[in-house]
Design a protein around this motif. Structure first.
Motif, PDB file in Angstrom:
ATOM      1  N   MET A  86     -17.717   3.162  24.693  1.00  0.00           N
ATOM      2  CA  MET A  86     -18.736   3.904  25.341  1.00  0.00           C
ATOM      3  C   MET A  86     -18.226   5.019  26.467  1.00  0.00           C
ATOM      4  O   MET A  86     -18.781   6.011  26.608  1.00  0.00           O
ATOM      5  CB  MET A  86     -19.924   3.052  25.892  1.00  0.00           C
ATOM      6  CG  MET A  86     -20.683   2.334  24.767  1.00  0.00           C
ATOM      7  SD  MET A  86     -21.974   1.153  25.454  1.00  0.00           S
ATOM      8  CE  MET A  86     -23.010   2.161  26.016  1.00  0.00           C
ATOM      9  N   ARG A  87     -17.257   4.435  27.173  1.00  0.00           N
ATOM     10  CA  ARG A  87     -16.586   5.304  28.318  1.00  0.00           C
ATOM     11  C   ARG A  87     -15.985   6.284  27.568  1.00  0.00           C
ATOM     12  O   ARG A  87     -16.161   7.508  28.212  1.00  0.00           O
ATOM     13  CB  ARG A  87     -15.712   4.336  28.957  1.00  0.00           C
ATOM     14  CG  ARG A  87     -16.272   3.215  29.839  1.00  0.00           C
ATOM     15  CD  ARG A  87     -15.187   2.712  31.105  1.00  0.00           C
ATOM     16  NE  ARG A  87     -15.863   1.799  31.859  1.00  0.00           N
ATOM     17  CZ  ARG A  87     -15.705   0.321  31.552  1.00  0.00           C
ATOM     18  NH1 ARG A  87     -14.706   0.120  30.716  1.00  0.00           N
ATOM     19  NH2 ARG A  87     -16.212  -0.494  32.479  1.00  0.00           N
ATOM     20  N   SER A  88     -15.150   6.122  26.744  1.00  0.00           N
ATOM     21  CA  SER A  88     -14.729   7.277  25.961  1.00  0.00           C
ATOM     22  C   SER A  88     -15.759   8.378  25.388  1.00  0.00           C
ATOM     23  O   SER A  88     -15.508   9.570  25.556  1.00  0.00           O
ATOM     24  CB  SER A  88     -13.821   6.844  24.773  1.00  0.00           C
ATOM     25  OG  SER A  88     -13.154   7.942  23.980  1.00  0.00           O
ATOM     26  N   SER A 107     -19.485  14.474  28.599  1.00  0.00           N
ATOM     27  CA  SER A 107     -19.166  15.367  29.729  1.00  0.00           C
ATOM     28  C   SER A 107     -18.442  16.732  29.521  1.00  0.00           C
ATOM     29  O   SER A 107     -18.811  17.641  29.888  1.00  0.00           O
ATOM     30  CB  SER A 107     -18.340  14.356  30.802  1.00  0.00           C
ATOM     31  OG  SER A 107     -18.156  15.228  32.053  1.00  0.00           O
ATOM     32  N   THR A 108     -17.478  16.619  28.672  1.00  0.00           N
ATOM     33  CA  THR A 108     -17.067  17.778  28.028  1.00  0.00           C
ATOM     34  C   THR A 108     -17.766  18.788  27.387  1.00  0.00           C
ATOM     35  O   THR A 108     -17.791  19.649  27.655  1.00  0.00           O
ATOM     36  CB  THR A 108     -15.764  17.506  27.075  1.00  0.00           C
ATOM     37  OG1 THR A 108     -14.936  16.646  27.702  1.00  0.00           O
ATOM     38  CG2 THR A 108     -15.154  18.703  26.617  1.00  0.00           C
ATOM     39  N   TRP A 128     -16.009  -5.843  26.487  1.00  0.00           N
ATOM     40  CA  TRP A 128     -15.147  -4.994  26.921  1.00  0.00           C
ATOM     41  C   TRP A 128     -14.775  -3.968  25.724  1.00  0.00           C
ATOM     42  O   TRP A 128     -14.520  -2.576  26.158  1.00  0.00           O
ATOM     43  CB  TRP A 128     -13.700  -5.620  27.034  1.00  0.00           C
ATOM     44  CG  TRP A 128     -12.666  -4.791  27.641  1.00  0.00           C
ATOM     45  CD1 TRP A 128     -12.253  -4.342  28.743  1.00  0.00           C
ATOM     46  CD2 TRP A 128     -11.552  -4.194  26.772  1.00  0.00           C
ATOM     47  NE1 TRP A 128     -11.252  -3.578  28.847  1.00  0.00           N
ATOM     48  CE2 TRP A 128     -10.787  -3.494  27.597  1.00  0.00           C
ATOM     49  CE3 TRP A 128     -11.231  -4.457  25.424  1.00  0.00           C
ATOM     50  CZ2 TRP A 128      -9.741  -2.785  27.226  1.00  0.00           C
ATOM     51  CZ3 TRP A 128     -10.246  -3.518  24.933  1.00  0.00           C
ATOM     52  CH2 TRP A 128      -9.570  -2.694  25.712  1.00  0.00           C
ATOM     53  N   SER A 129     -14.834  -4.329  24.684  1.00  0.00           N
ATOM     54  CA  SER A 129     -14.282  -3.343  23.279  1.00  0.00           C
ATOM     55  C   SER A 129     -15.569  -2.218  23.227  1.00  0.00           C
ATOM     56  O   SER A 129     -15.424  -1.101  23.423  1.00  0.00           O
ATOM     57  CB  SER A 129     -14.416  -4.122  22.169  1.00  0.00           C
ATOM     58  OG  SER A 129     -14.214  -2.854  21.253  1.00  0.00           O
ATOM     59  N   ILE A 130     -16.682  -2.859  23.306  1.00  0.00           N
ATOM     60  CA  ILE A 130     -18.108  -1.685  23.056  1.00  0.00           C
ATOM     61  C   ILE A 130     -18.076  -0.962  24.589  1.00  0.00           C
ATOM     62  O   ILE A 130     -18.225   0.583  24.469  1.00  0.00           O
ATOM     63  CB  ILE A 130     -19.140  -2.573  23.043  1.00  0.00           C
ATOM     64  CG1 ILE A 130     -19.313  -3.461  21.903  1.00  0.00           C
ATOM     65  CG2 ILE A 130     -20.521  -1.675  23.506  1.00  0.00           C
ATOM     66  CD1 ILE A 130     -20.465  -4.399  22.104  1.00  0.00           C
ATOM     67  N   ALA A 131     -17.638  -1.516  25.744  1.00  0.00           N
ATOM     68  CA  ALA A 131     -17.954  -0.638  26.983  1.00  0.00           C
ATOM     69  C   ALA A 131     -16.559   0.788  26.873  1.00  0.00           C
ATOM     70  O   ALA A 131     -16.962   1.780  27.372  1.00  0.00           O
ATOM     71  CB  ALA A 131     -17.712  -1.351  28.261  1.00  0.00           C
ATOM     72  N   ILE A 190     -25.925   6.372  28.979  1.00  0.00           N
ATOM     73  CA  ILE A 190     -24.522   5.787  28.557  1.00  0.00           C
ATOM     74  C   ILE A 190     -24.160   4.908  29.878  1.00  0.00           C
ATOM     75  O   ILE A 190     -23.705   3.610  29.804  1.00  0.00           O
ATOM     76  CB  ILE A 190     -23.573   6.873  28.090  1.00  0.00           C
ATOM     77  CG1 ILE A 190     -24.088   7.264  26.818  1.00  0.00           C
ATOM     78  CG2 ILE A 190     -22.394   5.923  28.113  1.00  0.00           C
ATOM     79  CD1 ILE A 190     -23.218   8.571  26.332  1.00  0.00           C
ATOM     80  N   ASP A 191     -24.244   5.573  31.033  1.00  0.00           N
ATOM     81  CA  ASP A 191     -23.679   4.886  32.282  1.00  0.00           C
ATOM     82  C   ASP A 191     -24.635   3.559  32.357  1.00  0.00           C
ATOM     83  O   ASP A 191     -23.941   2.466  32.639  1.00  0.00           O
ATOM     84  CB  ASP A 191     -23.792   5.650  33.451  1.00  0.00           C
ATOM     85  CG  ASP A 191     -22.909   6.732  33.476  1.00  0.00           C
ATOM     86  OD1 ASP A 191     -21.774   6.799  32.547  1.00  0.00           O
ATOM     87  OD2 ASP A 191     -23.239   7.837  34.213  1.00  0.00           O
TER      88      ASP A 191
END
Length: 310
Positions: free
Chosen positions: A53-55, A61-62, A47-50, A260-261
């Motif tokens: 990675m989402r951040s 994306s920016t 969960w921490s890694i994901a 990343i996804d």
């Protein structure tokens, strides 16, 4: 031993059924959300890694948006620069034509004036999102940056990469809005023969005669315009290189986001085939557990029948 106070079989069957119900709840949550790791309680490490990675994925994306904005700005500058090069080429052609004796150079000058105005209009209108890379203040910022990448190393240090473009007098600046006349087209040029100074955007040949000295000066002006044309060609090359690099970087960023996804999915996504199979198995276990609990609860009735039979 049979006991009325302690039904070990029923207790065991109930514990088994409760465990099956818990596992079924987990499986149902995975099926409904599509995630095997929804929060930290499911798997703290994953969960921490994901989450990180989402951040980072949002940051990338920016970056893609910034590259799109930069690409549009460069495209406007490229279009305007190419138009200005065509216009300066026409001015050069007019000057070469004026070299022929007996021509009305005042009329040629009137055409050159219109072309000079066109150069100013072209440079002034090369604006996108408030940015104009063909004219600016030579005393201000002479380098434009485009956010091009976002990365995080093994220690967690973040690096933001940029693409830089020189928009100063030695880069893409055609006109200096500060009045310093440092642009390619408004810089002061001195003829080698020692004649009057001139700038590309204000040169005037209406007074040129067929006198050899005047014709020599005219040829030197042609050389000056040609030098400006070569400088503008170099500037267009800078813009073209930046455009190409931005395009390549955009492709890379898109692939990076896909990667990343995929990585996040490997960590937290549920395997729906596996979960579907597990759900069916748990449903069978649940049914068997209910039956086992029912059988265990009947033991007290069997003891009662023993006393009734006596």
């Amino acid at each position: 031993m049979s006991s009325l106070n302690t039904n070990i079989a029923a207790m065991t069957a109930l514990q088994t059924l409760n465990q099956t119900n818990k596992e079924m709840l987990v499986t149902q949550n995975r099926i409904s959300t599509g995630l095997k790791v929804k929060d930290a309680s499911d798997n703290a490490a994953y969960w921490s890694i994901a989450t990180t990675m989402r951040s980072d994925r949002m940051a990338v994306s920016t970056v893609e948006d910034a590259l799109g904005l930069g690409a549009a700005t460069v495209e406007v500058a490229v279009t305007a620069m190419n138009s200005a090069i065509e216009t300066i080429s026409k001015i050069k052609a007019k000057l070469v034509a004026a070299r022929a004796p007996g021509l009305d150079r005042a009329k040629i000058q009137s055409e050159i004036v219109e072309l000079q105005n066109e150069l100013k209009n072209t440079a002034g209108s090369a604006v996108f999102s408030g940015e104009n890379w063909l004219q600016g203040d030579s005393t201000g910022t002479l380098t434009k940056t485009i956010v091009a990448s976002f990365s995080r190393d093994s220690t967690g240090t973040i690096t933001i990469g940029t693409i830089e473009l020189n928009v100063g007098p030695t880069g893409t600046m055609l006109f200096d809005t500060s009045g310093g006349q440092a642009g390619i087209l408004d810089q002061i040029r001195t003829p080698p023969s020692g004649g009057a100074d001139y700038t590309i955007d204000t040169l005037d040949i209406s007074g040129v005669t067929d006198d050899p000295a005047d014709l020599t000066r005219l040829e030197e002006i042609v050389d000056g315009v040609d030098a400006a044309l070569n400088t503008m060609t170099d500037a267009a090359t800078l813009l073209g290189a930046a455009k190409s690099r931005i395009s390549l970087q955009k492709d890379f960023v898109q692939k990076l986001m896909d990667s990343i996804d995929t990585g996040i999915g490997q960590l937290v996504d549920a395997d729906m085939n596996e979960e579907s199979t597990r759900l069916q198995a748990l449903q069978v276990r649940q049914q068997l557990g209910v039956q086992a609990l029912g059988i265990a609860n009947q033991s007290a009735q069997q003891i009662l029948r023993l006393f009734q039979g006596g």
